[in-house]
Design a protein around this motif. Sequence first.
Motif, mmCIF file in Angstrom:
data_model
loop_
_atom_site.group_PDB
_atom_site.id
_atom_site.type_symbol
_atom_site.label_atom_id
_atom_site.label_comp_id
_atom_site.label_asym_id
_atom_site.label_seq_id
_atom_site.Cartn_x
_atom_site.Cartn_y
_atom_site.Cartn_z
ATOM 1 N N MET A 1 0.838 -1.209 0.000
ATOM 2 C CA MET A 1 0.000 0.000 0.000
ATOM 3 C C MET A 1 0.870 1.255 0.000
ATOM 4 O O MET A 1 1.978 1.242 0.559
ATOM 5 C CB MET A 1 -0.902 0.000 1.232
ATOM 6 C CG MET A 1 -2.344 0.332 0.890
ATOM 7 S SD MET A 1 -3.413 0.119 2.321
ATOM 8 C CE MET A 1 -4.963 -0.198 1.529
ATOM 9 N N SER A 2 0.375 2.329 -0.658
ATOM 10 C CA SER A 2 1.160 3.573 -0.740
ATOM 11 C C SER A 2 1.217 4.276 0.620
ATOM 12 O O SER A 2 0.569 3.864 1.585
ATOM 13 C CB SER A 2 0.529 4.478 -1.781
ATOM 14 O OG SER A 2 -0.809 4.728 -1.427
ATOM 15 N N GLU A 3 1.979 5.342 0.649
ATOM 16 C CA GLU A 3 2.093 6.142 1.878
ATOM 17 C C GLU A 3 0.724 6.731 2.224
ATOM 18 O O GLU A 3 0.002 7.176 1.323
ATOM 19 C CB GLU A 3 3.071 7.296 1.650
ATOM 20 C CG GLU A 3 4.531 6.893 1.594
ATOM 21 C CD GLU A 3 5.032 6.430 2.957
ATOM 22 O OE1 GLU A 3 4.923 7.222 3.903
ATOM 23 O OE2 GLU A 3 5.498 5.280 3.065
ATOM 24 N N PRO A 4 0.390 6.751 3.484
ATOM 25 C CA PRO A 4 -0.933 7.318 3.820
ATOM 26 C C PRO A 4 -1.001 8.819 3.541
ATOM 27 O O PRO A 4 0.002 9.514 3.649
ATOM 28 C CB PRO A 4 -1.089 7.032 5.307
ATOM 29 C CG PRO A 4 0.197 6.506 5.788
ATOM 30 C CD PRO A 4 1.095 6.240 4.646
ATOM 31 N N LEU A 5 -2.211 9.273 3.187
ATOM 32 C CA LEU A 5 -2.442 10.703 2.990
ATOM 33 C C LEU A 5 -2.624 11.357 4.361
ATOM 34 O O LEU A 5 -2.110 12.444 4.626
ATOM 35 C CB LEU A 5 -3.716 10.880 2.145
ATOM 36 C CG LEU A 5 -4.050 12.267 1.650
ATOM 37 C CD1 LEU A 5 -2.964 12.793 0.739
ATOM 38 C CD2 LEU A 5 -5.375 12.231 0.889
ATOM 39 N N TYR A 6 -3.372 10.657 5.202
ATOM 40 C CA TYR A 6 -3.556 11.071 6.602
ATOM 41 C C TYR A 6 -3.001 9.972 7.490
ATOM 42 O O TYR A 6 -3.160 8.783 7.193
ATOM 43 C CB TYR A 6 -5.043 11.150 6.967
ATOM 44 C CG TYR A 6 -5.803 12.360 6.531
ATOM 45 C CD1 TYR A 6 -5.740 13.551 7.245
ATOM 46 C CD2 TYR A 6 -6.653 12.282 5.443
ATOM 47 C CE1 TYR A 6 -6.499 14.645 6.864
ATOM 48 C CE2 TYR A 6 -7.419 13.370 5.054
ATOM 49 C CZ TYR A 6 -7.334 14.555 5.774
ATOM 50 O OH TYR A 6 -8.094 15.631 5.404
ATOM 51 N N GLU A 7 -2.410 10.389 8.578
ATOM 52 C CA GLU A 7 -2.043 9.424 9.605
ATOM 53 C C GLU A 7 -2.322 10.060 10.958
ATOM 54 O O GLU A 7 -1.728 11.086 11.302
ATOM 55 C CB GLU A 7 -0.565 9.057 9.479
ATOM 56 C CG GLU A 7 -0.275 7.691 10.015
ATOM 57 C CD GLU A 7 1.111 7.190 9.616
ATOM 58 O OE1 GLU A 7 1.836 7.915 8.912
ATOM 59 O OE2 GLU A 7 1.452 6.086 10.044
ATOM 60 N N LEU A 8 -3.254 9.476 11.687
ATOM 61 C CA LEU A 8 -3.616 10.019 13.000
ATOM 62 C C LEU A 8 -2.958 9.169 14.078
ATOM 63 O O LEU A 8 -3.012 7.929 14.018
ATOM 64 C CB LEU A 8 -5.141 9.990 13.199
ATOM 65 C CG LEU A 8 -5.941 11.116 12.535
ATOM 66 C CD1 LEU A 8 -5.929 10.988 11.024
ATOM 67 C CD2 LEU A 8 -7.375 11.120 13.045
ATOM 68 N N ARG A 9 -2.342 9.846 15.050
ATOM 69 C CA ARG A 9 -1.703 9.113 16.145
ATOM 70 C C ARG A 9 -2.117 9.708 17.482
ATOM 71 O O ARG A 9 -1.903 10.892 17.712
ATOM 72 C CB ARG A 9 -0.177 9.194 16.019
ATOM 73 C CG ARG A 9 0.380 8.316 14.929
ATOM 74 C CD ARG A 9 1.891 8.362 14.906
ATOM 75 N NE ARG A 9 2.399 7.734 13.705
ATOM 76 C CZ ARG A 9 2.536 6.423 13.554
ATOM 77 N NH1 ARG A 9 2.209 5.611 14.540
ATOM 78 N NH2 ARG A 9 3.002 5.926 12.429
ATOM 79 N N GLN A 10 -2.688 8.853 18.307
ATOM 80 C CA GLN A 10 -3.086 9.249 19.672
ATOM 81 C C GLN A 10 -3.916 10.533 19.659
ATOM 82 O O GLN A 10 -3.735 11.405 20.510
ATOM 83 C CB GLN A 10 -1.850 9.425 20.575
ATOM 84 C CG GLN A 10 -0.990 8.187 20.717
ATOM 85 C CD GLN A 10 -1.781 6.979 21.253
ATOM 86 O OE1 GLN A 10 -2.678 7.134 22.103
ATOM 87 N NE2 GLN A 10 -1.497 5.802 20.764
ATOM 88 N N VAL A 11 -4.801 10.647 18.678
ATOM 89 C CA VAL A 11 -5.612 11.869 18.558
ATOM 90 C C VAL A 11 -6.779 11.819 19.537
ATOM 91 O O VAL A 11 -7.523 10.833 19.586
ATOM 92 C CB VAL A 11 -6.126 12.041 17.108
ATOM 93 C CG1 VAL A 11 -7.229 13.084 17.049
ATOM 94 C CG2 VAL A 11 -4.985 12.449 16.194
ATOM 95 N N GLU A 12 -6.881 12.875 20.286
ATOM 96 C CA GLU A 12 -7.993 12.967 21.236
ATOM 97 C C GLU A 12 -8.708 14.293 21.029
ATOM 98 O O GLU A 12 -8.068 15.310 20.764
ATOM 99 C CB GLU A 12 -7.460 12.874 22.670
ATOM 100 C CG GLU A 12 -8.579 12.707 23.678
ATOM 101 C CD GLU A 12 -8.066 12.573 25.105
ATOM 102 O OE1 GLU A 12 -6.945 12.077 25.305
ATOM 103 O OE2 GLU A 12 -8.810 12.980 26.005
ATOM 104 N N LYS A 13 -10.026 14.260 21.123
ATOM 105 C CA LYS A 13 -10.791 15.505 21.078
ATOM 106 C C LYS A 13 -11.697 15.529 22.299
ATOM 107 O O LYS A 13 -12.459 14.587 22.550
ATOM 108 C CB LYS A 13 -11.637 15.581 19.786
ATOM 109 C CG LYS A 13 -12.371 16.903 19.634
ATOM 110 C CD LYS A 13 -11.438 18.071 19.391
ATOM 111 C CE LYS A 13 -12.151 19.402 19.449
ATOM 112 N NZ LYS A 13 -11.222 20.545 19.330
#
Lengths: 243, 214
Positions: A1-13
Amino acid sequence: MSEPLYELRQVEKAYHGRSVLHIDELAVYPGEILALVGPSGVGKSTLLRLLNFLEPPTKGTIMFRGQVFNGQQEVPLAERRRVTTVFQRPFLLNRSVKANVAYGLHLRGNRDSREQVADVLARVGLQDQAQQRARTLSGGEAQRVALARAMILQPDVLLLDEPTANLDPYNVGMIEEIVRQMNATQAMTMVLVTHNIFQAKRLAHRVALLLNGRVVETAPTDTFFNQPGDPRTAAFVRGDMVY
Amino acid sequence: MEVVALSLRVSGTALLVSTVIGIPIGAFLGLRRFVGRPFVMALLYTAMGFPPVVVGLLVYLLLSRNGPLGQIESAWIPRLFTPEAMILAQSVIAVPLVAGFTMAAVLGVDPQLQQQIKSLGATPWQEMATTLSEARVGVIIAIVAALGRIAAEVGAVMLVGGNIDGRTRVLTTAVVLETRKGNFELAIALGIILIGIAFVVNTTMLILQRQVSK
């Protein structure tokens, strides 16, 4: 798979100290349609707002096209303009249909948009309504204008927040076909929030299940529906309550 | 005719000044959240209800020889008993009205529409301009309300203008003077002119409002 466009890490809202979303890890790949499914109130729309940089995350990082944003710094306008959202309600401006469709281009300084507007309106089947006041349209027509308004911008990422909720089957089919075509012909990356798991099945390449603000499972559509890895996903796919 | 022309000049200029200042303030208060915003809003609402004669008194004290601005020689600071002083007083009366009604109109725009505008790539200025455009009927009402208040206002212009014949006499102060002199026919005639002007302006605004809300 290609490189991600988005990568979320430990995201909290969190709002007023109450956490509504906690994503340990989530990637969105270029050209894919990722469906986010789950019951109401689990943070799907909040996640879309973060992906559109409409709100900053309380904690964690969102990597977009190789740049890392952590909510502390302003996201550059040029990056923000690579992403747009079609919401559940069309939120049309009190102007003509063509003025609504041209709106995003005007924001970008493009004043000569007549041909582009005509082309996009033809693609959503509303070429005859160009002069009509947008607020006099039916629900389905209004949502198609909202889609046309996003399409004309040719964003890298199109976020769809329940775009066909409350629409009749004709308009649902039409919007799904437009979405499918945009993805296929322009390789546009899309994140689709939907309550309709059949829609997720019809459109998405991958599906992610959110429960209580967390991603339970992300899998290719076929695997998600036929061989889910998590018992909660299996229960959700069966239609059982999974709160 | 001189009185009519001066009335139009004073109130028209004051309306222009208050529109230019009041609309951005109202839009800012309607759109942005910041510490102390409720306090600023409370102050604004209080200012909307300020008696014009009190505003006139404050402007009078500010511009009088012993006042803080009275001793400064500047082309930007008007002298007492001039049309410019009357414009200043009427602007002080009108700004809170324009700002307050504009703020209410902007607050009436669906916050999710604002999110949609931002999502389509608007800068903060573009977001404000589009929101104001969506709230345009309310903004027109703000301007009409301010005009109604200052065109009919007598206390402040009387205090800071002095009702000097040929210099600072406007329709409202002339009506008061002629009534006191017992010239009721002339007072009524001037009153009819005042009402006529208000009618023409408000009808024009109404037509404009209907066109923009279509």
